[in-house]
Write a protein that holds these residues in place. Structure first.
Motif, PDB file in Angstrom:
ATOM      1  N   TYR A  58      -8.345  -5.204   1.030  1.00  0.00           N
ATOM      2  CA  TYR A  58      -7.198  -5.855   0.389  1.00  0.00           C
ATOM      3  C   TYR A  58      -7.605  -6.518  -0.920  1.00  0.00           C
ATOM      4  O   TYR A  58      -6.902  -6.394  -1.944  1.00  0.00           O
ATOM      5  N   THR A  59      -8.733  -7.222  -0.916  1.00  0.00           N
ATOM      6  CA  THR A  59      -9.195  -7.880  -2.142  1.00  0.00           C
ATOM      7  C   THR A  59      -9.493  -6.866  -3.237  1.00  0.00           C
ATOM      8  O   THR A  59      -9.135  -7.062  -4.401  1.00  0.00           O
ATOM      9  N   ALA A  60     -10.150  -5.759  -2.878  1.00  0.00           N
ATOM     10  CA  ALA A  60     -10.427  -4.713  -3.866  1.00  0.00           C
ATOM     11  C   ALA A  60      -9.138  -4.113  -4.396  1.00  0.00           C
ATOM     12  O   ALA A  60      -9.029  -3.796  -5.592  1.00  0.00           O
ATOM     13  N   GLY A  61      -8.142  -3.968  -3.531  1.00  0.00           N
ATOM     14  CA  GLY A  61      -6.876  -3.379  -3.958  1.00  0.00           C
ATOM     15  C   GLY A  61      -6.145  -4.224  -4.983  1.00  0.00           C
ATOM     16  O   GLY A  61      -5.724  -3.723  -6.029  1.00  0.00           O
ATOM     17  N   VAL A  62      -5.976  -5.524  -4.684  1.00  0.00           N
ATOM     18  CA  VAL A  62      -5.249  -6.373  -5.636  1.00  0.00           C
ATOM     19  C   VAL A  62      -6.064  -6.577  -6.914  1.00  0.00           C
ATOM     20  O   VAL A  62      -5.495  -6.787  -7.994  1.00  0.00           O
TER      21      VAL A  62
END
Length: 481
Positions: A348-352
Motif C-alpha cells: 500500500y505504501t509503495a502504491g500511494v
C-alpha cells in the motif's frame, strides 16, 4: 467438543494451517455482477467532455468543461456517500442479495436516463439516482469476505480486478466508438432518428443491458451468505420501537482477538451496533487515485496549447482500454505473490508513493507535446504514467485486508465496509470536483498552468503520510486488542 467454524463466532484474522480453496460456484457470480458497475464509469469517461460541450452548458467556454465534468462526477459520489453506510449496514440484517439486486436495477435505469437526457440537470439527476441506490461497492466487498477466510482472501482479491479490467477494455471502446453513431457510422445508424436525437444513447444502453443480465444471474444463482438475516418488516418495526441493536451486548476485545479464548455464548450472533464498528482501527486513506482518474481523460481531451494533449474520444478510449488490460493482468498474476512476500502495508505504501511521479509526468508530457508535437517521447511518457498507475491500483486489495481486520466481528462486516465506503465516497466527492475545477481554473488565461499539479502533489504526499500509519500485516491490529 465444539467444531470451529468460520462464522460470526470466528475471529476475522485467525490463521488456519492450510489454505482454503476459493468457492468458485459463488465467487464467479460476485465477479460477474461487478462488471456492469465498472462498465458504467469506463463507458462514460471518453465522451463526457464532448457531451458537456454538445449540450451547451459552457456556452463555448472550453475552460469550463472540466468544471462541469467534475460536478457531474461528484454528484454520483455525493448521493452514494449519503446512502452507502445505510445500505451496507442494512445488508448485515436482511442479507446482501436484495440490496445487490437493487443496485443493479439502479444502474440499468440510470444509464437509460443518462442517454436520453438533453440537459445538464437531467445528466446530474441520472447520476444522483444511480449513486443513491447503488450500494454495491461496500456490499460486494462484504460478499467476498463472507465466503473467504484469511488464507484465500488475498487470492480472491487477485481475481477482483478481472471485471474492472474487462470494463476498462470494453467500456472506453464502447464510449469512444459508439458515441454519436449516426455521425461516425452513417451507413449503419444514419437513418435512425432516435440516435440522431440522442447521440449518446447507444453507448449508455450497453451497460444497462449488462446490468439487467447480472440482475437475472444474481437472482437465480446467488446464495445468500448472511446467516443473521431477518425480515425487513420486522427490522423496520424494531427500529421504530428503538429496540433494534440497542440490547445486543458488545463483547470484550479479547473475545475477538483469539477464538481459543472466546466463549461462544458471549460472542453475538447478530450485527453489532454501529458504534461498535467505529473502532480506533479505522484509518482515513488518501484518494490520489480518484483525482488522477478524474484529471486523466480531461487532460487528454484538452487542447495542447491549454495544457492537454488534444486527443479525440476514440483515441482516449483506446488508451484507457490498453491501460485497463495491463493493470488487471498484473494484479491477477502478481498480487497474491507480492502480498505473501512483502505484506499489505508495504504494498500500500509503495502504491500511494507512485502517485508522486504520476503527477509530475502530467506537465512533462504537455511540455514535450508543445515543443516536439505528439512524438515517440510523448507516448513513452504516457506509457510510463500508466505503468506507475498499476502500482497505485494495488492499494485496493490491500485496503480490503485492513477493513476485514477492523471489523469487530463477521456479522458486522457490512457496517464496517459501509463506514469505509462512506469515507471513501466523501473523498470522491471532493477529489473529482476539486481536481477538475482547479484544472479548469489553471488553464484560464493569466493563471498558473501548473496549479492543478501542485494541488495533486499535496494530495499525493498526504496519501503517503497516512500510509505510514499502517502496519505491515493487518493481523497486528487484531493482536493489539
Amino acid at each position: 467438543m465444539i467444531t470451529r467454524q468460520d462464522d460470526e463466532e470466528t475471529p476475522l484474522l485467525q490463521q488456519p494451517t492450510a489454505k482454503t480453496p476459493l468457492p468458485w460456484d459463488q465467487f464467479w457470480i460476485i465477479l460477474f455482477l461487478q462488471f456492469p458497475d465498472s462498465l458504467v464509469f469506463q463507458t462514460l469517461a471518453p465522451f463526457t467532455p464532448q457531451l458537456i460541450r454538445d449540450i451547451g452548458v459552457t456556452n463555448g467556454d472550453e475552460s469550463q468543461v472540466g468544471h462541469y465534468v467534475g460536478i457531474l462526477q461528484s454528484s454520483y459520489y455525493t448521493a452514494q456517500a449519503l446512502t452507502i453506510l445505510y445500505w451496507s449496514q442494512l445488508s448485515d440484517h436482511i442479507g446482501r442479495k436484495p440490496l445487490i439486486l437493487t443496485a443493479l436495477f439502479a444502474i440499468a435505469v440510470s444509464m437509460f436516463s443518462f442517454g436520453l437526457s438533453k440537459t445538464y440537470i437531467g445528466l446530474v439527476i441520472s447520476r444522483v439516482f444511480c449513486g443513491a441506490f447503488n450500494g454495491s461497492n461496500g456490499i460486494v466487498k462484504s460478499m467476498v469476505m463472507d465466503i473467504t477466510d484469511t488464507t484465500n482472501l488475498p487470492k480472491a482479491y487477485g481475481y477482483m480486478p478481472l471485471p474492472w479490467m474487462l470494463g476498462a477494455i470494453v467500456g472506453p471502446l464502447i464510449g469512444g466508438s459508439l458515441s454519436r453513431p449516426a455521425d461516425r457510422f452513417p451507413r449503419i445508424f444514419g437513418r435512425s432518428e432516435v440516435l440522431k436525437t440522442y447521440p449518446y444513447l447507444l453507448p449508455c444502453t450497453v451497460p444497462a443491458v449488462f446490468a439487467s443480465v447480472a440482475w437475472l444471474v444474481t437472482f437465480l444463482r446467488f446464495r445468500e451468505g448472511v446467516s443473521t438475516k431477518v425480515p425487513l418488516l420486522g427490522l423496520v418495526k424494531g427500529w421504530f420501537s428503538q429496540q433494534s441493536d440497542t440490547k445486543i451486548p458488545i463483547p470484550p476485545n479479547n473475545a475477538l482477538a483469539s477464538f481459543g479464548e472466546a466463549n461462544p455464548a458471549e460472542v453475538p450472533l447478530k450485527p453489532l451496533p454501529l458504534r461498535a464498528s467505529l473502532t480506533p482501527k479505522l484509518c482515513h486513506y488518501g484518494h490520489i487515485y480518484m483525482a488522477f482518474n478524474s484529471i486523466l481523460p480531461l487532460f487528454y481531451a484538452t487542447p495542447i496549447e491549454l495544457g492537454g494533449l488534444s486527443l479525440d474520444p476514440p483515441r482516449i478510449g483506446a488508451i484507457l482500454a490498453v491501460s485497463g488490460i495491463a493493470h488487471g493482468a498484473f494484479q491477477l498474476l502478481f498480487y497474491a505473490r507480492l502480498h505473501d512476500r512483502f505484506g499489505a502495508g508495504a504494498i500500500y505504501t509503495a502504491g500511494v508513493s507512485s502517485g508522486i511521479p504520476i503527477v509530475i509526468l502530467f506537465p512533462v508530457i504537455n511540455v514535450l507535446a508543445r515543443v516536439h508535437g505528439m512524438c515517440l517521447t510523448v507516448w513513452l511518457c504516457v506509457a510510463a504514467q500508466h505503468v506507475l498507475t498499476t502500482s497505485l491500483m494495488m492499494c485496493n486489495p490491500c485496503l480490503a485486508l485492513f477493513i476485514r481486520a477492523a471489523a469487530p466481528n463477521r456479522a458486522s462486516l457490512g457496517a464496517t465496509n459501509g463506514i469505509i465506503q462512506m469515507v471513501a465516497a466523501g473523498a470522491r466527492i471532493v477529489a473529482p470536483a476539486s481536481a477538475t475545477s482547479v484544472f479548469s481554473y489553471s488553464i484560464q488565461e493569466g493563471h498558473d498552468a501548473w496549479l492543478v499539479y501542485y494541488f495533486l502533489m499535496v494530495i499525493a504526499f498526504l496519501a503517503v503520510g497516512t500510509s505510514l500509519l499502517l502496519p505491515r500485516d493487518p493481523s497486528l491490529w487484531e493482536d493489539r486488542q
